[in-house]
Design a protein around this motif. Structure first.
Motif, mmCIF file in Angstrom:
data_model
loop_
_atom_site.group_PDB
_atom_site.id
_atom_site.type_symbol
_atom_site.label_atom_id
_atom_site.label_comp_id
_atom_site.label_asym_id
_atom_site.label_seq_id
_atom_site.Cartn_x
_atom_site.Cartn_y
_atom_site.Cartn_z
ATOM 1 N N ASP A 169 0.821 -1.215 0.000
ATOM 2 C CA ASP A 169 0.000 0.000 0.000
ATOM 3 C C ASP A 169 0.858 1.269 0.000
ATOM 4 O OD1 ASP A 169 -2.099 1.747 0.210
ATOM 5 O OD2 ASP A 169 -2.349 1.467 2.378
ATOM 6 N N PRO A 170 0.880 2.024 -1.098
ATOM 7 C CA PRO A 170 1.625 3.288 -1.103
ATOM 8 C C PRO A 170 0.869 4.356 -0.321
ATOM 9 C CG PRO A 170 0.693 2.823 -3.289
ATOM 10 C CD PRO A 170 0.195 1.753 -2.374
ATOM 11 N N GLN A 171 1.492 4.888 0.720
ATOM 12 C CA GLN A 171 0.833 5.891 1.566
ATOM 13 C C GLN A 171 1.601 7.203 1.472
ATOM 14 O OE1 GLN A 171 0.528 4.110 5.479
ATOM 15 N NE2 GLN A 171 -0.698 2.414 4.693
ATOM 16 N N THR A 172 0.934 8.285 1.837
ATOM 17 C CA THR A 172 1.565 9.603 1.720
ATOM 18 C C THR A 172 2.103 10.058 3.078
ATOM 19 O OG1 THR A 172 0.022 10.150 -0.046
ATOM 20 C CG2 THR A 172 1.229 11.978 0.938
ATOM 21 N N ASP A 173 3.397 10.333 3.094
ATOM 22 C CA ASP A 173 4.034 10.926 4.268
ATOM 23 C C ASP A 173 4.208 12.419 4.053
ATOM 24 O OD1 ASP A 173 4.337 8.512 5.552
ATOM 25 O OD2 ASP A 173 6.530 8.486 5.462
ATOM 26 N N ASP A 174 4.089 13.197 5.121
ATOM 27 C CA ASP A 174 4.576 14.570 5.098
ATOM 28 C C ASP A 174 6.072 14.528 5.352
ATOM 29 O OD1 ASP A 174 2.174 16.010 4.676
ATOM 30 O OD2 ASP A 174 1.603 15.627 6.760
ATOM 31 N N VAL A 175 6.797 15.365 4.618
ATOM 32 C CA VAL A 175 8.224 15.527 4.873
ATOM 33 C C VAL A 175 8.384 16.759 5.754
ATOM 34 C CG1 VAL A 175 10.467 16.027 3.821
ATOM 35 C CG2 VAL A 175 8.891 14.408 2.724
ATOM 36 N N MET A 176 9.116 16.592 6.854
ATOM 37 C CA MET A 176 9.321 17.709 7.784
ATOM 38 C C MET A 176 10.819 17.973 7.930
ATOM 39 S SD MET A 176 6.396 16.909 10.698
ATOM 40 C CE MET A 176 6.124 18.602 11.238
ATOM 41 N N LEU A 177 11.140 19.233 8.190
ATOM 42 C CA LEU A 177 12.534 19.669 8.236
ATOM 43 C C LEU A 177 12.757 20.563 9.450
ATOM 44 C CD1 LEU A 177 15.144 19.781 6.265
ATOM 45 C CD2 LEU A 177 14.259 22.032 5.637
ATOM 46 N N ARG A 178 13.922 20.442 10.034
ATOM 47 C CA ARG A 178 14.302 21.389 11.098
ATOM 48 C C ARG A 178 15.774 21.751 10.953
ATOM 49 N NH1 ARG A 178 16.485 21.418 16.361
ATOM 50 N NH2 ARG A 178 16.513 19.157 16.591
ATOM 51 N N GLU A 179 16.050 23.038 10.796
ATOM 52 C CA GLU A 179 17.432 23.499 10.723
ATOM 53 C C GLU A 179 18.006 23.577 12.139
ATOM 54 O OE1 GLU A 179 15.037 25.384 9.081
ATOM 55 O OE2 GLU A 179 15.576 25.179 6.961
ATOM 56 N N PHE A 180 19.290 23.293 12.278
ATOM 57 C CA PHE A 180 19.919 23.368 13.597
ATOM 58 C C PHE A 180 20.326 24.793 13.971
ATOM 59 C CE2 PHE A 180 21.388 18.701 13.155
ATOM 60 C CZ PHE A 180 20.138 18.262 13.564
ATOM 61 N N GLU A 181 20.571 25.634 12.981
ATOM 62 C CA GLU A 181 20.928 27.014 13.341
ATOM 63 C C GLU A 181 19.917 27.956 12.701
ATOM 64 O OE1 GLU A 181 25.284 25.369 12.582
ATOM 65 O OE2 GLU A 181 23.662 25.652 11.158
#
Ligand SMILES: CC(C)(COP(=O)(O)OP(=O)(O)OC[C@H]1O[C@@H](n2cnc3c(N)ncnc32)[C@H](O)[C@@H]1OP(=O)(O)O)[C@@H](O)C(=O)NCCC(=O)NCCS
Length: 181
Positions: A169-181
């Motif tokens: 089953d292909p499901q949709t993920d959200d891609v999330m990002l966090r910069e360290f600085e």
């Protein structure tokens, strides 16, 4: 990095060794099942668990130079949660500087809401920085509200979408990002 990355109260975060493969396989498979079984067919769950969470595969991943596996252990030594980081695997189609992927981030249910996840995230960031990372990225199922709320608390924001296959089953993920600085 020393073996003990972070400790707080009775919790200790350390790097996994090959001897942890069975326990990691057990908590990984169980937590995935507890979190997602209600939203997947038994056939897709079985396929995914067998292909992802065998002790042999966990042993190989623990020993993989391109992965960091961190365990949060309670006073008895049992695994309360774990994080797996993957280097050299940037998100597709998103501009990043020096990313490390937070490939897996699981806390055992009795420990939810008790700060284990936050402690694990601090240790994960430390490990990622030691790898030269300037940001974390991750994929989280678009309907996994609790995980998304936690990641937002940690400063992640949504930057895209990707497909994650559970069994067939292909499901949709959200891609999330966090910069360290
Ligand atoms: C994701 C996970 C690591 C977060 O750890 P945690 O200890 O549950 O996180 P916290 O309790 O600190 O934060 C979760 C937040 O979501 C909130 N929340 C709980 N259920 C929610 C829901 N259904 N919808 C929205 N928010 C929800 C909580 O109230 C909390 O916010 P608050 O601190 O402002 O009250 C843990 O829940 C987990 O391992 N879940 C199962 C595996 C999983 O989904 N892993 C992530 C895969 S990408």
């Amino acid at each position: 990095m020393t073996a003990d990355v972070v400790s707080q109260g009775s919790l200790r975060i350390r790097r996994a060794t090959a001897a942890d493969a069975d326990a990691l396989s057990e908590i990984g498979a169980r937590t995935f099942f507890e979190t997602f079984a209600a939203d997947n067919t038994p056939e897709d769950m079985k396929l995914f668990l067998e292909s992802t969470w065998s002790p042999e595969l966990q042993r190989a991943e623990i020993l993989d130079e391109g992965l960091d596996t961190l365990l949060a252990c309670d006073a008895s030594g049992a695994i309360a949660g774990f994080a797996q980081l993957r280097v050299n695997h940037p998100p597709e189609g998103i501009v990043v500087r020096a990313p490390v992927e937070l490939k897996r981030f699981y806390v055992d249910k009795p420990w939810h809401g008790q700060g284990v996840a936050r402690l694990l995230m601090e240790a994960a960031e430390r490990a990622a920085r030691a790898r030269g990372a300037r940001e974390f990225w991750l994929g989280v199922w678009e309907r996994n509200e609790r995980a998304q709320a936690f990641y937002r608390k940690c400063g992640f924001r949504k930057v895209g979408k990707q497909i994650f296959v559970v069994g067939t089953d292909p499901q949709t993920d959200d891609v999330m990002l966090r910069e360290f600085e």
